[in-house]
Design a protein around this motif. Structure first.
Motif, short mmCIF file in Angstrom:
data_model
loop_
_atom_site.label_atom_id
_atom_site.label_comp_id
_atom_site.label_asym_id
_atom_site.label_seq_id
_atom_site.Cartn_x
_atom_site.Cartn_y
_atom_site.Cartn_z
N THR A 2 0.84 -1.19 0.00
CA THR A 2 0.00 0.00 0.00
C THR A 2 0.88 1.25 0.00
OG1 THR A 2 -1.73 -1.16 1.22
CG2 THR A 2 -1.81 1.24 1.22
N ARG A 3 0.63 2.15 -0.93
CA ARG A 3 1.46 3.34 -1.07
C ARG A 3 0.82 4.50 -0.31
NH1 ARG A 3 3.87 4.28 -6.95
NH2 ARG A 3 5.54 5.13 -5.66
N VAL A 4 1.62 5.11 0.56
CA VAL A 4 1.18 6.21 1.40
C VAL A 4 1.98 7.46 1.03
CG1 VAL A 4 0.94 7.07 3.76
CG2 VAL A 4 0.63 4.63 3.28
N LEU A 5 1.26 8.57 0.86
CA LEU A 5 1.91 9.85 0.61
C LEU A 5 1.95 10.65 1.91
CD1 LEU A 5 3.02 12.10 -1.27
CD2 LEU A 5 0.63 12.82 -1.60
N LEU A 6 3.15 11.06 2.33
CA LEU A 6 3.33 11.89 3.50
C LEU A 6 3.66 13.32 3.05
CD1 LEU A 6 5.59 9.57 5.71
CD2 LEU A 6 3.22 10.15 6.15
N VAL A 7 2.84 14.28 3.50
CA VAL A 7 3.06 15.68 3.14
C VAL A 7 3.31 16.45 4.44
CG1 VAL A 7 2.19 17.68 1.89
CG2 VAL A 7 1.44 15.38 1.23
N LEU A 42 -2.84 13.86 -6.51
CA LEU A 42 -3.70 13.71 -7.67
C LEU A 42 -3.07 12.87 -8.78
CD1 LEU A 42 -5.12 17.35 -7.96
CD2 LEU A 42 -6.13 15.36 -6.82
N SER A 43 -1.91 12.28 -8.48
CA SER A 43 -1.20 11.50 -9.49
C SER A 43 -1.81 10.12 -9.70
CB SER A 43 0.27 11.34 -9.10
OG SER A 43 0.40 10.49 -7.96
N GLY A 44 -2.61 9.66 -8.74
CA GLY A 44 -3.20 8.33 -8.83
C GLY A 44 -2.28 7.22 -8.37
N ARG A 45 -1.14 7.56 -7.81
CA ARG A 45 -0.16 6.55 -7.41
C ARG A 45 -0.31 6.09 -5.97
NH1 ARG A 45 4.95 7.46 -7.22
NH2 ARG A 45 4.86 9.70 -6.82
N PHE A 46 -1.18 6.78 -5.20
CA PHE A 46 -1.24 6.51 -3.76
C PHE A 46 -2.62 6.04 -3.32
CE2 PHE A 46 2.12 9.58 -4.50
CZ PHE A 46 3.18 9.01 -3.81
N ALA A 47 -2.63 5.19 -2.27
CA ALA A 47 -3.88 4.70 -1.71
C ALA A 47 -4.44 5.66 -0.67
CB ALA A 47 -3.67 3.32 -1.10
N ILE A 48 -3.56 6.47 -0.07
CA ILE A 48 -3.97 7.37 1.01
C ILE A 48 -2.88 8.42 1.21
CG2 ILE A 48 -2.90 5.99 2.86
CD1 ILE A 48 -5.43 6.61 4.56
N ALA A 49 -3.29 9.58 1.73
CA ALA A 49 -2.33 10.65 2.01
C ALA A 49 -2.41 11.05 3.48
CB ALA A 49 -2.61 11.87 1.13
N VAL A 50 -1.25 11.36 4.04
CA VAL A 50 -1.15 11.91 5.40
C VAL A 50 -0.70 13.35 5.23
CG1 VAL A 50 -0.05 11.75 7.66
CG2 VAL A 50 -0.58 9.67 6.36
N LEU A 51 -1.50 14.29 5.73
CA LEU A 51 -1.30 15.69 5.40
C LEU A 51 -1.19 16.54 6.66
CD1 LEU A 51 -1.34 17.98 3.28
CD2 LEU A 51 -3.84 17.84 3.31
N ASP A 52 -0.06 17.22 6.81
CA ASP A 52 0.13 18.12 7.94
C ASP A 52 -0.59 19.43 7.67
OD1 ASP A 52 1.10 19.13 10.35
OD2 ASP A 52 2.86 20.00 9.38
N VAL A 53 -1.23 19.99 8.68
CA VAL A 53 -1.95 21.25 8.52
C VAL A 53 -0.99 22.42 8.43
CG1 VAL A 53 -3.51 22.89 9.66
CG2 VAL A 53 -4.08 20.45 9.60
N MET A 54 0.00 22.46 9.31
CA MET A 54 0.88 23.63 9.42
C MET A 54 2.06 23.51 8.48
SD MET A 54 -0.71 25.52 11.50
CE MET A 54 0.57 26.75 11.77
N ARG A 66 -7.91 21.55 -2.41
CA ARG A 66 -7.58 21.30 -3.82
C ARG A 66 -7.68 19.82 -4.16
NH1 ARG A 66 -2.63 25.50 -5.37
NH2 ARG A 66 -3.53 27.33 -4.32
N ILE A 67 -7.29 18.96 -3.22
CA ILE A 67 -7.42 17.52 -3.45
C ILE A 67 -8.89 17.15 -3.60
CG2 ILE A 67 -7.13 15.23 -2.42
CD1 ILE A 67 -4.55 16.29 -1.12
N ARG A 68 -9.72 17.65 -2.69
CA ARG A 68 -11.14 17.29 -2.70
C ARG A 68 -11.87 17.84 -3.92
NH1 ARG A 68 -10.40 13.55 -0.96
NH2 ARG A 68 -10.57 12.73 1.15
N ALA A 69 -11.34 18.88 -4.53
CA ALA A 69 -11.98 19.43 -5.73
C ALA A 69 -11.87 18.46 -6.90
CB ALA A 69 -11.35 20.76 -6.10
N ALA A 70 -10.93 17.50 -6.81
CA ALA A 70 -10.69 16.62 -7.95
C ALA A 70 -10.60 15.14 -7.60
CB ALA A 70 -9.40 17.03 -8.66
N SER A 71 -10.59 14.79 -6.31
CA SER A 71 -10.31 13.41 -5.95
C SER A 71 -10.97 13.02 -4.62
CB SER A 71 -8.79 13.19 -5.83
OG SER A 71 -8.48 11.91 -5.32
N ARG A 72 -11.27 11.73 -4.50
CA ARG A 72 -11.77 11.18 -3.24
C ARG A 72 -10.67 10.43 -2.49
NH1 ARG A 72 -17.77 8.62 -4.52
NH2 ARG A 72 -18.71 10.50 -5.42
#
Length: 229
Positions: A2-7, A42-54, A66-72
């Motif tokens: 499972t591919r996870v994106l950490l931001v 939005l690349s379609g390569r990840f199953a889930i993203a972990v996103l820091d607010v600050m 921006r993610i929600r405007a184009a992706s679930r």
């Protein structure tokens, strides 16, 4: 894997979380700014993203918008401990869950797995049943799709799970604890307002009943009830 994106702009923390995720069987990639986060999410390569607010320049809330405007794509937010505003805004914009920082890697992995289990939704109950029909609501759990008054109903993954639980128990009160366990895959934490925020969002999407009341009633001290038509 499972591919996870950490931001996260915290290089040291992101590196530590990536290492732990990889030890737990995930494949993790890290980006350190919001613009890169949007592009990768939005690349379609990840199953889930972990996103820091600050984050500087483009913060996590705007990235999520921006993610929600184009992706679930499922998104787990990392918020400052005690900062309810960021949590509520994130949930209202469609975050699936949040973890307050500083967080333990073990808790993060548990939350990620809970979200991914909900998204997969491969249980025998979901795949063997036909559509759930309650008044103007129709839900197809196996497809994770819904209609309201014969029109497509756009729901986040968590909103879908919460509404599905309430629809299956239409006419009966479902406690917040049960909603957290059944829909979010985790026990309800003290002072956790996630369920309330998600229910509020669902209410807005359903609109009011002909009599002006909500389709989802709050039963004080007990929980929520989806009203049968």
């Amino acid at each position: 894997m499972t591919r996870v994106l950490l931001v996260d702009d915290d290089v040291e923390l992101a590196s530590m979380l990536r290492e732990y995720l990889e030890q737990e069987g995930f494949e993790a990639e890290v980006v350190h700014d919001g613009e890169s986060g949007v592009r990768e999410a939005l690349s379609g390569r990840f199953a889930i993203a972990v996103l820091d607010v600050m984050m500087p320049r483009l913060n996590g809330v705007e990235v999520l918008r921006r993610i929600r405007a184009a992706s679930r794509l499922p998104v787990l937010m990392l918020t400052a401990r005690g900062d309810d505003i960021d949590r509520i805004i994130g949930l209202e914009l469609g975050a699936d869950d949040y973890v307050p920082k500083p967080c333990s890697p073990r808790e993060l992995v548990a939350r990620l797995r809970a979200i991914l289990r909900r998204v997969a939704d491969n249980s025998a109950e979901s795949t063997s049943d036909g559509p759930i029909v309650v008044g103007p609501l129709r839900m197809w759990p196996e497809r994770r799709s819904a209609q309201w008054q014969q029109q497509p109903l756009e729901l986040t993954s968590t909103e879908f799970s919460i509404l599905e639980v309430m629809a299956r128990h239409a006419g009966r009160v479902v406690s917040k604890s049960d909603l957290s366990e059944l829909a979010m895959g985790r026990p309800l934490a003290r002072f956790d307002r996630s369920i309330d925020v998600h229910v509020s969002s669902i209410r807005q999407k359903l609109g009011a009943r002909p009599d002006g009341d909500s389709w989802i009633q709050t039963v004080r001290g007990q929980g929520y009830q989806f009203v049968k038509a």
